[in-house]
Design an enzyme around this catalytic site. Structure first.
Site, PDB file in Angstrom:
ATOM      1  N   CYS A   1       5.209  -6.316   1.216  1.00  0.00           N
ATOM      2  CA  CYS A   1       5.611  -4.914   1.131  1.00  0.00           C
ATOM      3  C   CYS A   1       5.133  -4.138   2.363  1.00  0.00           C
ATOM      4  CB  CYS A   1       5.136  -4.315  -0.193  1.00  0.00           C
ATOM      5  SG  CYS A   1       5.988  -2.805  -0.607  1.00  0.00           S
ATOM      6  N   TYR A   2       4.110  -3.273   2.220  1.00  0.00           N
ATOM      7  CA  TYR A   2       3.625  -2.556   3.406  1.00  0.00           C
ATOM      8  C   TYR A   2       3.115  -3.548   4.458  1.00  0.00           C
ATOM      9  CZ  TYR A   2       1.513   1.208   6.132  1.00  0.00           C
ATOM     10  OH  TYR A   2       1.199   2.095   7.132  1.00  0.00           O
TER      11      TYR A   2
ATOM     12  N   SER B   1     -25.232  -9.743 -25.071  1.00  0.00           N
ATOM     13  CA  SER B   1     -24.413  -9.173 -26.149  1.00  0.00           C
ATOM     14  C   SER B   1     -23.748 -10.259 -26.976  1.00  0.00           C
ATOM     15  CB  SER B   1     -23.322  -8.287 -25.547  1.00  0.00           C
ATOM     16  OG  SER B   1     -22.333  -9.100 -24.933  1.00  0.00           O
ATOM     17  N   GLY B   2     -23.722 -11.491 -26.456  1.00  0.00           N
ATOM     18  CA  GLY B   2     -23.022 -12.556 -27.175  1.00  0.00           C
ATOM     19  C   GLY B   2     -21.544 -12.614 -26.814  1.00  0.00           C
ATOM     20  N   GLY B   3     -21.065 -11.604 -26.070  1.00  0.00           N
ATOM     21  CA  GLY B   3     -19.681 -11.616 -25.600  1.00  0.00           C
ATOM     22  C   GLY B   3     -19.519 -12.700 -24.540  1.00  0.00           C
ATOM     23  N   VAL B   4     -18.269 -13.013 -24.213  1.00  0.00           N
ATOM     24  CA  VAL B   4     -18.045 -14.175 -23.344  1.00  0.00           C
ATOM     25  C   VAL B   4     -18.732 -14.041 -21.985  1.00  0.00           C
ATOM     26  CG1 VAL B   4     -15.724 -13.299 -22.818  1.00  0.00           C
ATOM     27  CG2 VAL B   4     -16.296 -15.600 -22.192  1.00  0.00           C
ATOM     28  N   ASP B   5     -18.718 -12.846 -21.383  1.00  0.00           N
ATOM     29  CA  ASP B   5     -19.270 -12.732 -20.031  1.00  0.00           C
ATOM     30  C   ASP B   5     -20.782 -12.958 -20.027  1.00  0.00           C
ATOM     31  OD1 ASP B   5     -16.677 -12.018 -19.550  1.00  0.00           O
ATOM     32  OD2 ASP B   5     -17.096  -9.866 -19.528  1.00  0.00           O
ATOM     33  N   SER B   6     -21.483 -12.309 -20.964  1.00  0.00           N
ATOM     34  CA  SER B   6     -22.940 -12.490 -20.945  1.00  0.00           C
ATOM     35  C   SER B   6     -23.305 -13.901 -21.408  1.00  0.00           C
ATOM     36  CB  SER B   6     -23.677 -11.418 -21.749  1.00  0.00           C
ATOM     37  OG  SER B   6     -23.484 -11.552 -23.123  1.00  0.00           O
TER      38      SER B   6
ATOM     39  N   HIS C   1       7.215  -7.961  -4.349  1.00  0.00           N
ATOM     40  CA  HIS C   1       5.861  -8.363  -4.766  1.00  0.00           C
ATOM     41  C   HIS C   1       5.893  -9.703  -5.494  1.00  0.00           C
ATOM     42  CE1 HIS C   1       3.681  -4.690  -3.703  1.00  0.00           C
ATOM     43  NE2 HIS C   1       4.839  -4.099  -3.911  1.00  0.00           N
TER      44      HIS C   1
ATOM     45  N   GLY D   1       0.835  -1.200   0.000  1.00  0.00           N
ATOM     46  CA  GLY D   1       0.000   0.000   0.000  1.00  0.00           C
ATOM     47  C   GLY D   1       0.864   1.240   0.000  1.00  0.00           C
TER      48      GLY D   1
ATOM     49  N   LYS E   1     -11.927 -12.759 -15.425  1.00  0.00           N
ATOM     50  CA  LYS E   1     -12.358 -13.117 -16.780  1.00  0.00           C
ATOM     51  C   LYS E   1     -11.891 -14.522 -17.174  1.00  0.00           C
ATOM     52  CE  LYS E   1     -13.144 -11.000 -21.200  1.00  0.00           C
ATOM     53  NZ  LYS E   1     -14.352 -10.181 -21.041  1.00  0.00           N
TER      54      LYS E   1
ATOM     55  N   GLU F   1       3.502 -11.394  -6.398  1.00  0.00           N
ATOM     56  CA  GLU F   1       2.309 -11.552  -7.234  1.00  0.00           C
ATOM     57  C   GLU F   1       2.479 -11.006  -8.647  1.00  0.00           C
ATOM     58  OE1 GLU F   1       2.767  -9.546  -4.731  1.00  0.00           O
ATOM     59  OE2 GLU F   1       1.663  -7.660  -4.832  1.00  0.00           O
TER      60      GLU F   1
END
Ligand code: XMP
Length: 518
Positions: free
Chosen positions: A83-84, A222-227, A169, A58, A374, A171
């Site tokens: 870190c912090y 929308s046909g996108g991956v998420d929807s 870090h 942070g 995602k 990560e």
């Protein structure tokens, strides 16, 4: 906090990398949730405990931050400080944290100390640092296990109490062996058992849908991956109570029409296509400013959608109670983190989304993917049996070609982008580069240039190719693709798209450019 049952709570002290800790932790097979300090206090008060805590980095300094963090440590929960987080831990257990004479930012070399060994990891390796304060005195009971080549404390551990701290870090991708170090902590210091995999994710997401009973659910599809993943998952649970509405705003590419038809045909989803081309194009007539175009497209979407849904409800004598959305974890964190909420952020672009719908239509939100990233949503999609090509399809923005024809939208300009995009897609597939880029599209520039076609002078328009590599879409680099591929796309566009004589390639990263041109 809705996620008190997670094994690992990642306490957010405002690091820009906190999400990456969660991602890496989940990739290693452990369930984890990002929490604020206030949430930890509240959950502790309710008697909830995680199996392990990770304290993020942070921007603060213990020179000014006088908060008493004792409550994090007095329950004997295995804890990793990064870190912090390390500095808070060292300070609490009686070590000493001081401002450095030099900061360590960027790459640093780490040396393992005092016979500390890490499986599959050499004694010297590179990591990513970003700090000025440092641990000057290691607290009693802890061993120094890593040092930087500047001679600063880089890692400490108290195996008996299940505590470990890292100044760097682990990560971030720039830290080599970061994954091994995190794995070491979870396995050997905190003694956790893996509990996170695609079946677990699917079960949790499914439970969120089951909780709504037999209510009617609407999806702005929308046909996108998420929807698509959210809708498929919901359909598996509630079947015909799910209704997907797809708005054709006249700003779609040929591949989008094809995709939606394919989904209609080859999935059990009940997809209703709303043809609203005319209304969108008439409202956009004469509008040149990108922000104005975005706003008109957003408002028109809501208007069209709302009207259609009301008439559908009246015709079918039903009432929708929920709006299904493919919202992902980064959006959820973005709206709850105290470090991000309320900050002074500048609007770069107003994104078109369905944000205004739930209040207007008095719908409750159903967001089964709200705890997933995602790539996790994609894994669930595969688990649900969705085709690889659908799940790994590039994103396409809501305003579509509307922000890829620069300036005023005319039908012939929309066609030029549609045709050139189709050529780009075909060649990406032919050259096998589709999966090596994150997003790829064509933009029509509002300029004319001189060229020669046949024996005559041509004074025609310019198509720009934009292909980028990115994982988070927050930063991106332009994709360095084979010349043969670029050359083929260029010659096909100038030969096949009427009114285009020139093709250029965008070599701008984000920042300073954005991915879209408007
Ligand atoms: P920028 O241009 O901001 O784009 O670098 C980042 C990502 O967001 C997509 N994008 C949008 N997606 N509605 C969307 O659903 C929008 O209004 C919108 N604007 C940009 C863009 O395609 C890229 O993937």
């Amino acid at each position: 906090m809705e996620q008190a049952q997670r094994k690992i709570w990642i306490v957010d002290f405002g690091s820009q990398y906190t999400q990456l800790i969660t991602r890496k932790t989940r990739e290693l097979g452990y369930s984890s949730a990002i929490v604020t300090l206030d949430e930890v206090r509240e959950e502790f008060d309710k008697g909830h405990r995680p199996e392990c805590l990770v304290l993020s980095g942070g921007p603060d300094s213990l020179a000014t931050d006088k908060t008493d963090y004792g409550f994090l440590f007095d329950k004997n929960i295995p804890t990793l400080g990064i870190c912090y987080g390390l500095q808070i831990m060292a300070n609490h257990f009686g070590g000493h944290v001081a401002p450095g004479t030099i900061g360590e930012y960027g790459h640093a070399e780490i040396i393992l100390k005092n016979d500390f060994k890490l499986k599959n990891c050499p004694e010297h390796f590179h990591v990513w640092m970003s700090h000025f304060d440092h641990v000057e005195k290691v607290p009693a009971g802890f061993n120094l296990i890593m040092e930087s080549d500047n001679g600063m404390v880089a890692g400490i551990r108290d195996i008996d109490r299940g505590l470990m701290g890292l100044q760097f870090h682990p990560e971030v991708e720039h830290s080599s062996y970061g994954r091994e170090i995190l794995r070491y902590f979870y396995e050997e210091v905190a003694s956790l058992k893996e509990d996170w995999n695609r079946l677990e994710m699917l079960k949790e997401a499914t439970d969120l849908v089951k909780a709504i009973g037999d209510a009617k659910v609407l999806c702005a599809f929308s046909g996108g991956v998420d929807s698509l993943v959210a809708a498929t998952l919901a359909h598996n649970v509630i079947g015909s109570n799910l209704y997907c509405f797809f708005v054709d705003n006249g700003l779609l590419r040929p591949q989008d029409h094809g995709h939606i038809e394919t989904l209609k045909k080859h999935t059990p989803l009940n997809i209703e296509i709303i043809d609203a081309k005319e209304i969108f194009l008439s409202k956009l007539k004469g509008v040149k400013d990108p922000e104005e175009k975005r706003k008109i497209i957003g408002h028109t979407f809501i208007e069209v959608f709302e009207e259609k849904v009301h008439s559908f409800e009246a015709d079918h004598q039903i009432k929708f109670e929920y709006l299904l959305q493919g919202t992902l974890y980064p959006d959820v964190i973005e709206s709850t983190s105290p470090h991000k909420k309320g900050g002074k952020s500048v609007t770069i672009k107003s994104h078109h989304n369905v944000g205004g719908l739930p209040e207007r239509m008095k719908l409750q939100l159903l967001e089964p993917l709200r705890y997933l990233f995602k790539d996790e949503g994609r894994k669930i999609g595969e688990e649900l049996g969705l085709k690889h090509d659908w799940v790994y399809r590039h994103p396409f923005p809501g305003p579509g070609i509307g922000i890829r024809v620069l300036g005023e939208l005319k039908e012939e300009s929309i066609d030029k982008v549609g045709q050139s995009d189709q050529i780009l897609l075909e060649e990406m597939l032919a050259f096998n580069v589709y999966n090596s880029v994150a997003q790829a599209f064509t933009v029509l520039l509002p300029v004319k240039t001189v060229g020669v076609k046949g024996d005559g002078r041509a004074y025609e328009e310019v198509i720009c190719l934009r292909l980028v590599s990115t994982t988070d879409y927050m930063t991106a680099t332009w994709s360095d693709l084979p010349r043969d591929f670029l050359s083929r796309v260029s010659s096909r566009i100038t030969n096949e798209v009427k009114g285009v004589t020139r093709v250029v390639y965008d070599i701008t990263s984000k920042p300073p450019g954005t991915i879209e041109w408007e």
